[in-house]
Design an enzyme around this catalytic site. Structure first.
Site, mmCIF file in Angstrom:
data_model
loop_
_atom_site.group_PDB
_atom_site.id
_atom_site.type_symbol
_atom_site.label_atom_id
_atom_site.label_comp_id
_atom_site.label_asym_id
_atom_site.label_seq_id
_atom_site.Cartn_x
_atom_site.Cartn_y
_atom_site.Cartn_z
ATOM 1 N N GLN A 27 -62.648 -42.326 34.226
ATOM 2 C CA GLN A 27 -61.795 -43.337 33.587
ATOM 3 C C GLN A 27 -62.405 -43.851 32.285
ATOM 4 O O GLN A 27 -61.689 -44.273 31.392
ATOM 5 C CB GLN A 27 -61.594 -44.535 34.534
ATOM 6 C CG GLN A 27 -60.743 -44.234 35.751
ATOM 7 C CD GLN A 27 -60.694 -45.446 36.678
ATOM 8 O OE1 GLN A 27 -61.649 -45.752 37.359
ATOM 9 N NE2 GLN A 27 -59.568 -46.135 36.703
ATOM 10 N N ASP A 49 -75.927 -47.661 41.029
ATOM 11 C CA ASP A 49 -75.686 -46.686 42.101
ATOM 12 C C ASP A 49 -74.941 -45.458 41.582
ATOM 13 O O ASP A 49 -74.032 -45.569 40.768
ATOM 14 C CB ASP A 49 -74.855 -47.361 43.205
ATOM 15 C CG ASP A 49 -74.673 -46.459 44.403
ATOM 16 O OD1 ASP A 49 -75.685 -46.116 45.035
ATOM 17 O OD2 ASP A 49 -73.515 -46.091 44.705
ATOM 18 N N TYR A 54 -70.255 -37.698 42.254
ATOM 19 C CA TYR A 54 -69.413 -38.500 41.362
ATOM 20 C C TYR A 54 -69.144 -37.730 40.063
ATOM 21 O O TYR A 54 -70.056 -37.393 39.315
ATOM 22 C CB TYR A 54 -70.066 -39.855 41.044
ATOM 23 C CG TYR A 54 -70.229 -40.786 42.236
ATOM 24 C CD1 TYR A 54 -69.647 -40.493 43.468
ATOM 25 C CD2 TYR A 54 -70.950 -41.967 42.135
ATOM 26 C CE1 TYR A 54 -69.793 -41.333 44.562
ATOM 27 C CE2 TYR A 54 -71.095 -42.825 43.235
ATOM 28 C CZ TYR A 54 -70.512 -42.493 44.445
ATOM 29 O OH TYR A 54 -70.664 -43.330 45.531
ATOM 30 N N SER A 156 -75.752 -43.199 54.423
ATOM 31 C CA SER A 156 -74.480 -43.810 54.021
ATOM 32 C C SER A 156 -73.405 -43.398 55.010
ATOM 33 O O SER A 156 -73.198 -42.199 55.242
ATOM 34 C CB SER A 156 -74.095 -43.372 52.605
ATOM 35 O OG SER A 156 -72.859 -43.951 52.248
ATOM 36 N N TRP A 211 -70.428 -50.897 49.788
ATOM 37 C CA TRP A 211 -69.525 -50.354 48.765
ATOM 38 C C TRP A 211 -68.077 -50.815 48.935
ATOM 39 O O TRP A 211 -67.694 -51.258 49.992
ATOM 40 C CB TRP A 211 -69.600 -48.835 48.685
ATOM 41 C CG TRP A 211 -69.266 -47.990 49.883
ATOM 42 C CD1 TRP A 211 -70.141 -47.541 50.831
ATOM 43 C CD2 TRP A 211 -67.989 -47.403 50.230
ATOM 44 N NE1 TRP A 211 -69.482 -46.741 51.736
ATOM 45 C CE2 TRP A 211 -68.174 -46.623 51.389
ATOM 46 C CE3 TRP A 211 -66.720 -47.455 49.659
ATOM 47 C CZ2 TRP A 211 -67.143 -45.912 52.013
ATOM 48 C CZ3 TRP A 211 -65.683 -46.753 50.266
ATOM 49 C CH2 TRP A 211 -65.894 -45.986 51.429
ATOM 50 N N SER A 212 -67.350 -50.701 47.831
ATOM 51 C CA SER A 212 -65.934 -51.121 47.758
ATOM 52 C C SER A 212 -65.711 -52.537 48.274
ATOM 53 O O SER A 212 -64.867 -52.768 49.153
ATOM 54 C CB SER A 212 -65.017 -50.127 48.489
ATOM 55 O OG SER A 212 -64.875 -48.945 47.762
ATOM 56 N N ALA A 215 -62.148 -53.231 48.205
ATOM 57 C CA ALA A 215 -61.262 -52.202 48.776
ATOM 58 C C ALA A 215 -60.520 -51.468 47.657
ATOM 59 O O ALA A 215 -59.294 -51.375 47.661
ATOM 60 C CB ALA A 215 -60.297 -52.815 49.794
ATOM 61 N N LYS A 222 -54.060 -57.061 42.564
ATOM 62 C CA LYS A 222 -53.410 -56.318 41.466
ATOM 63 C C LYS A 222 -52.308 -55.385 41.963
ATOM 64 O O LYS A 222 -51.471 -54.960 41.180
ATOM 65 C CB LYS A 222 -54.455 -55.562 40.639
ATOM 66 C CG LYS A 222 -55.036 -54.335 41.289
ATOM 67 C CD LYS A 222 -56.258 -53.810 40.540
ATOM 68 C CE LYS A 222 -55.933 -53.314 39.151
ATOM 69 N NZ LYS A 222 -57.149 -52.900 38.437
ATOM 70 N N GLN A 294 -63.134 -57.543 34.014
ATOM 71 C CA GLN A 294 -63.225 -57.423 35.482
ATOM 72 C C GLN A 294 -64.633 -57.771 35.949
ATOM 73 O O GLN A 294 -64.828 -58.539 36.900
ATOM 74 C CB GLN A 294 -62.919 -55.984 35.925
ATOM 75 C CG GLN A 294 -61.492 -55.536 35.687
ATOM 76 C CD GLN A 294 -61.263 -54.075 36.067
ATOM 77 O OE1 GLN A 294 -62.213 -53.338 36.353
ATOM 78 N NE2 GLN A 294 -60.018 -53.644 36.076
#
Ligand code: NAP
Length: 329
Positions: A27, A49, A54, A156, A211-212, A215, A222, A294
Site C-alpha cells: 500500500q 515487526d 510480508y 506466533s 497483532w491486529s 482487527a 471505518k 492514523q
C-alpha cells in the site's frame, strides 16, 4: 511512551510498536513508510515487526533501507522477522517453508541480508509446524542464538500446549525455550491471551507482541457504513480477510463501542488499542498504519489508558459480548 519487560527476559519493548504486514511495499512506498517509522521512533516506539512472507520479502527490504538511512543507533531499536510461510508464494518448493533446521536457518540468513543487519533481536516461528519435531526447532533456534544471529526466539499463533511442550523439551536439553509469542489479540479475539495461555503466563512467563489490535481496522468504525475505497478490506487479493472480518453482528458491536468511546472523549480506534495494553500480559501491541494521521490517533492510546477503570472495562465487555469464559480450574 511506556516500556515493558518482554516476559521474563531483560529486554524492554515500547508498549506500542509498529509493523509492516499488508502496508509496506503493497500500500505504501519507501517515503511513506519512512515517515511512519520516523513518527513512531520519535514517539518512543522501539520495536519494528516484520516477516519473510510480508510482500514476499519486499517488506524486509524496505524496512532495511529505511533503517539504514535513518542513522538510528542499532542498540536503540528492536527488529524482528518470522519464518514459516516462505516468501515465494505458490512457487515455494519443499524446504522453502516450515520450521525445519534448513528453512529456519536459511530464512534467518535471508532476513539478515534483506534487512542489511548483523542480527535480529526477535525471531519467531510464524506458525506451528506439526511435521517437524519440536526438538529440531528448539535446537535450531538455540544454535542461531549461540551464533549471534538472533537474540530471542519465539512463536506466533501456537497453542498453549505447543508452547508448553517447547519449554519442556528445552528444559530437558538445557536450552532456551521460547521467550515470546505473537498472537492476535483485540476486542474480537480474546481466547488465546485470556484463557489458553493463562498457565504459561502464570507458571513459565512469556512476553507477547500482539497483532491486529484493531482487527485490521474494523474496530476503528471505518467499515460501519460500507467499505471505504483504498482501505485494507477493499484491496485486491484480500477478499479472504474481508469475509473473515466483516459481519453485521460485529459491525453492530463496533457501533456500540463508538458510542462508549465518545462518552470517554476518545475514538473507538484509540479506545480499542488502550484496551489491549490494559492487559498486563501484553508486552507490546503492534500497530499498523497507512497514514500518519492514523498513527497519531493510535498513539493517543497511552493517554486513554488511565481512563480504563474496572467500571469502564465492564461496560466494554457488555457492549462487545466477546469476553471468553474461563474454565473452572
Ligand atoms: N504474527 C502474525 O501472524 C501477524 C498477523 C498479522 C499482523 N501481524 C503484525 O501485526 C502488525 C499490526 O497488524 P495490523 O496491521 O493488522 O493491525 P491493525 O491495527 O488491526 O490494522 C491496521 C490497519 O487498520 C487501518 N487503521 C489503523 N489505524 C487506523 C485509524 N486510526 N483510523 C482508520 N484506519 C486505521 C489501516 O489500514 P487501511 O488504511 O488500509 O484501512 C492499518 O493498516 C502487522 O503489521 C504485523 O507486523 C502479525
Amino acid at each position: 511512551m511506556e516500556y515493558r519487560k518482554m516476559g521474563r527476559t531483560g529486554l524492554q519493548l515500547s508498549v506500542l510498536s509498529f509493523g509492516s504486514w499488508v502496508t509496506f511495499a503493497k500500500q505504501i512506498d519507501d517515503t511513506a513508510s519512512g515517515k511512519l517509522m520516523t513518527l513512531a521512533y520519535d514517539n518512543g516506539i522501539n520495536f519494528f515487526d516484520n516477516a519473510e512472507v510480508y510482500s514476499r520479502g519486499e517488506s524486509e527490504l524496505m524496512m532495511g533501507r529505511i533503517l539504514k538511512k535513518s542513522g538510528w543507533e542499532r542498540s536503540s531499536y528492536v527488529v524482528s522477522s518470522k519464518a514459516f510461510f516462505g516468501w515465494r508464494g505458490e512457487n515455494n518448493k519443499p524446504n522453502q517453508t516450515g520450521l525445519s533446521r534448513k528453512h529456519l536457518t536459511e530464512a534467518c540468513h535471508e532476513a539478515l541480508q534483506r534487512f542489511q543487519l548483523d542480527y535480529l533481536d526477535l525471531f519467531f516461528c510464524h506458525r506451528p509446524d506439526k511435521t517437524t519435531p519440536i526438538e529440531e526447532v528448539v535446537r535450531t533456534m538455540n544454535t542461531l542464538i549461540q551464533q549471534g544471529k538472533i537474540l530471542y526466539w519465539g512463536t506466533s499463533e501456537w497453542s498453549g500446549a505447543e508452547i508448553a511442550e517447547a519449554h519442556m523439551v528445552a528444559r530437558q536439553l538445557g536450552l532456551e525455550g521460547p521467550a515470546m509469542e505473537q498472537p492476535q489479540y483485540n476486542l474480537f479475539e480474546r481466547y488465546k491471551m485470556e484463557v489458553d495461555y493463562y498457565t504459561i503466563f502464570k507458571n513459565i512467563g512469556m512476553g507477547t507482541t500482539i497483532w491486529s489490535p484493531l482487527a485490521s481496522g474494523l474496530l476503528t468504525g471505518k467499515y460501519n457504513n460500507g467499505i471505504p475505497e483504498g482501505s485494507r478490506l477493499a484491496l485486491e487479493g484480500f477478499s479472504w480477510l474481508k469475509d473473515k472480518t466483516l459481519s453485521d453482528q460485529k459491525l453492530a458491536r463496533v457501533a456500540g463501542l463508538g458510542k462508549l468511546a465518545g462518552e470517554l472523549g476518545t475514538t473507538s480506534a484509540t479506545l480499542s488499542i488502550a484496551w489491549c495494553i490494559r492487559n498486563p500480559n501484553v508486552t507490546t501491541a503492534i500497530l499498523g498504519a497507512t497514514r500518519e494521521d492514523q498513527l497519531r490517533e493510535n498513539l493517543k492510546a497511552l493517554e486513554v489508558l488511565p481512563k480504563l477503570t474496572d467500571e469502564v472495562m465492564t461496560r466494554i465487555d457488555e457492549v462487545m459480548g466477546t469476553k471468553p469464559e474461563m474454565p473452572a480450574y
